[in-house]
Design a protein around this motif. Structure first.
Motif, PDB file in Angstrom:
ATOM      1  N   ASP A 122     -24.318 -37.273 -40.375  1.00  0.00           N
ATOM      2  CA  ASP A 122     -23.520 -37.087 -39.166  1.00  0.00           C
ATOM      3  C   ASP A 122     -23.637 -35.620 -38.766  1.00  0.00           C
ATOM      4  O   ASP A 122     -22.956 -34.754 -39.331  1.00  0.00           O
ATOM      5  CB  ASP A 122     -22.066 -37.472 -39.455  1.00  0.00           C
ATOM      6  N   THR A 123     -24.518 -35.323 -37.813  1.00  0.00           N
ATOM      7  CA  THR A 123     -24.749 -33.917 -37.464  1.00  0.00           C
ATOM      8  C   THR A 123     -23.564 -33.307 -36.720  1.00  0.00           C
ATOM      9  O   THR A 123     -23.402 -32.084 -36.728  1.00  0.00           O
ATOM     10  CB  THR A 123     -26.037 -33.771 -36.636  1.00  0.00           C
ATOM     11  N   ALA A 124     -22.738 -34.147 -36.094  1.00  0.00           N
ATOM     12  CA  ALA A 124     -21.516 -33.610 -35.489  1.00  0.00           C
ATOM     13  C   ALA A 124     -20.577 -33.107 -36.580  1.00  0.00           C
ATOM     14  O   ALA A 124     -19.945 -32.046 -36.446  1.00  0.00           O
ATOM     15  CB  ALA A 124     -20.836 -34.682 -34.641  1.00  0.00           C
ATOM     16  N   ALA A 125     -20.488 -33.847 -37.676  1.00  0.00           N
ATOM     17  CA  ALA A 125     -19.671 -33.399 -38.806  1.00  0.00           C
ATOM     18  C   ALA A 125     -20.270 -32.143 -39.436  1.00  0.00           C
ATOM     19  O   ALA A 125     -19.530 -31.233 -39.841  1.00  0.00           O
ATOM     20  CB  ALA A 125     -19.560 -34.513 -39.841  1.00  0.00           C
ATOM     21  N   GLY A 173     -20.878 -25.115 -38.578  1.00  0.00           N
ATOM     22  CA  GLY A 173     -21.495 -24.488 -37.415  1.00  0.00           C
ATOM     23  C   GLY A 173     -23.007 -24.654 -37.476  1.00  0.00           C
ATOM     24  O   GLY A 173     -23.528 -25.538 -38.150  1.00  0.00           O
ATOM     25  N   TRP A 174     -23.726 -23.782 -36.739  1.00  0.00           N
ATOM     26  CA  TRP A 174     -25.188 -23.771 -36.796  1.00  0.00           C
ATOM     27  C   TRP A 174     -25.583 -22.894 -37.983  1.00  0.00           C
ATOM     28  O   TRP A 174     -25.349 -21.702 -37.995  1.00  0.00           O
ATOM     29  CB  TRP A 174     -25.779 -23.234 -35.494  1.00  0.00           C
ATOM     30  N   ARG A 181     -34.256 -38.725 -35.032  1.00  0.00           N
ATOM     31  CA  ARG A 181     -33.482 -39.974 -35.071  1.00  0.00           C
ATOM     32  C   ARG A 181     -34.267 -41.189 -34.612  1.00  0.00           C
ATOM     33  O   ARG A 181     -34.103 -42.296 -35.156  1.00  0.00           O
ATOM     34  CB  ARG A 181     -32.232 -39.825 -34.188  1.00  0.00           C
ATOM     35  N   ASN A 182     -35.127 -41.006 -33.595  1.00  0.00           N
ATOM     36  CA  ASN A 182     -35.721 -42.154 -32.915  1.00  0.00           C
ATOM     37  C   ASN A 182     -37.197 -42.370 -33.198  1.00  0.00           C
ATOM     38  O   ASN A 182     -37.718 -43.456 -32.914  1.00  0.00           O
ATOM     39  CB  ASN A 182     -35.509 -42.019 -31.398  1.00  0.00           C
ATOM     40  N   LEU A 185     -30.778 -30.316 -38.910  1.00  0.00           N
ATOM     41  CA  LEU A 185     -31.017 -31.737 -38.668  1.00  0.00           C
ATOM     42  C   LEU A 185     -30.354 -32.608 -39.732  1.00  0.00           C
ATOM     43  O   LEU A 185     -30.209 -33.816 -39.549  1.00  0.00           O
ATOM     44  CB  LEU A 185     -32.518 -32.031 -38.624  1.00  0.00           C
ATOM     45  N   GLY A 186     -29.965 -32.001 -40.855  1.00  0.00           N
ATOM     46  CA  GLY A 186     -29.275 -32.745 -41.897  1.00  0.00           C
ATOM     47  C   GLY A 186     -30.185 -33.705 -42.636  1.00  0.00           C
ATOM     48  O   GLY A 186     -31.408 -33.535 -42.688  1.00  0.00           O
TER      49      GLY A 186
END
Length: 352
Positions: A38-41, A47-48, A264-265, A301-302
């Motif tokens: 979860d890159t939002a998490a 942060g970055w 992701r895609n 990118l996690g």
């Protein structure tokens, strides 16, 4: 947009030490956000990410709650006092590491470096003695998580038989490419030997055709770059079909799209080699002239960013040398591979 870096001719030892430090830096940089899907998490928690940081709990994507390891005999215990955290939710895989520390696979790769320096040759029995002692000694490392490959090794391991590869399942994780990297650097002037030994070493924990092909792909790219090619030149080569399936993507076309879209895609940020190696090579292609940005993008990118980072850092370090890496990163490593780096610098130093 990648910034341009003037790239004067580099002597071999600068490329080798650049690759070595690139691997260690990339892993340490990604460590606190390792396996965030979860890159939002990730952004909310850290942060970055641009610098080394200490991990903290909770880890929202941790799978320790469903991970299992039960030693078949007391001497095969490899979790020790970390076992109490397995089965719990939210536990960070690397919760006890400090900023700038490396994850378990790179600490294991340092055991290989130690054995190479000790014998100035590959001695598999010596390495296995070090590996078994390291994994079965309480407190030898502080990582909470132990990857499946090591758990499978110790399920099959017995003190009188230290090479259980025939009893291991085929592997498929990019973390395996961290382990034989020292052999590719140590024997870079004897490349056939380097490849043979690297494959034998990989087989100890990561057997199977898929991992052999991934190693062959990574090693061929590294060899090209150590000998003066850039990433894009090497990736344009025609390779045997099993290798092309890992590295034969239209990276130039893909590089015009957003990194998160590609991750992701098109590929995946997961650890499986068929997606993770191509994603790593995409980043190497796109950011070949900006290695610092490459490692930061990979980190943020996690997913399995630590092990992708080892491959990415090695390739771009080989391309640019130690100058690729900011001083804050070089100095911030908690346990830099200093002795091995010094050996490489001395052994391969030229006047070029």
């Amino acid at each position: 947009m990648a910034k341009s870096m003037d790239k004067p001719a580099l002597a071999p030892h600068f490329r080798l030490t650049g690759a070595l430090f690139g691997a260690f830096i990339a892993d340490a940089l990604a460590m606190p956000v390792h396996w965030y899907y979860d890159t939002a998490a990730l952004a909310k928690d850290y942060g970055w990410v641009t610098d080394f940081a200490k991990p903290r709990n909770p880890h929202p994507d941790s799978i320790l709650w469903r991970s299992r390891y039960h030693p078949l005999r007391p001497e095969a215990d490899i979790l020790h006092n970390q076992a109490k955290f397995w089965g719990q939710r939210g536990v960070h895989y690397h919760q006890f590491l400090e900023a700038g520390e490396n994850t378990l696979n790179l600490k294991i790769s340092q055991l290989l470096m130690d054995s190479l320096l000790e014998k100035e040759e590959y001695d598999q029995e010596l390495y296995l003695d070090k590996y078994v002692a390291f994994m079965t000694t309480p407190g030898a490392h502080k990582d909470t998580y132990v990857e499946e490959c090591h758990r499978e090794f110790f399920k099959a391991w017995a003190p009188q038989k230290k090479t259980p590869a025939a009893h291991l399942p085929d592997e498929k994780h990019i973390g395996g490419l961290c382990l034989p990297l020292p052999l590719l650097l140590f024997f870079q002037d004897q490349w056939d030997k380097a490849l043979q030994l690297a494959e034998c070493h990989l087989e100890l924990t990561h057997p199977g055709t898929l991992m052999r092909n991934a190693l062959a792909c990574f090693a061929d790219l590294l060899h090209d770059i150590l000998h003066g090619a850039d990433v894009r030149q090497s990736l344009k080569k025609n390779r045997p079909k099993p290798l092309q399936l890992l590295c034969g993507y239209p990276f130039a076309e893909l590089s015009s799209r957003a990194d998160t879209d590609i991750a992701r895609n098109v590929f995946s940020t997961a650890c499986y080699i068929e997606q993770s190696l191509p994603l790593t090579l995409y980043l190497a292609w796109k950011y070949q002239d900006d290695p610092e940005q490459a490692l930061m993008v990979n980190t943020n990118l996690g997913g399995d960013n630590c092990h992708r980072g080892v491959v990415l850092g090695a390739l771009l370090g080989a391309l640019h040398g130690e100058q690729a890496w900011p001083r804050r990163w070089m100095d911030g490593l908690a346990h830099p591979p200093t002795a091995f780096s010094q050996w490489l610098a001395t052994r391969f130093k030229t006047d070029a």
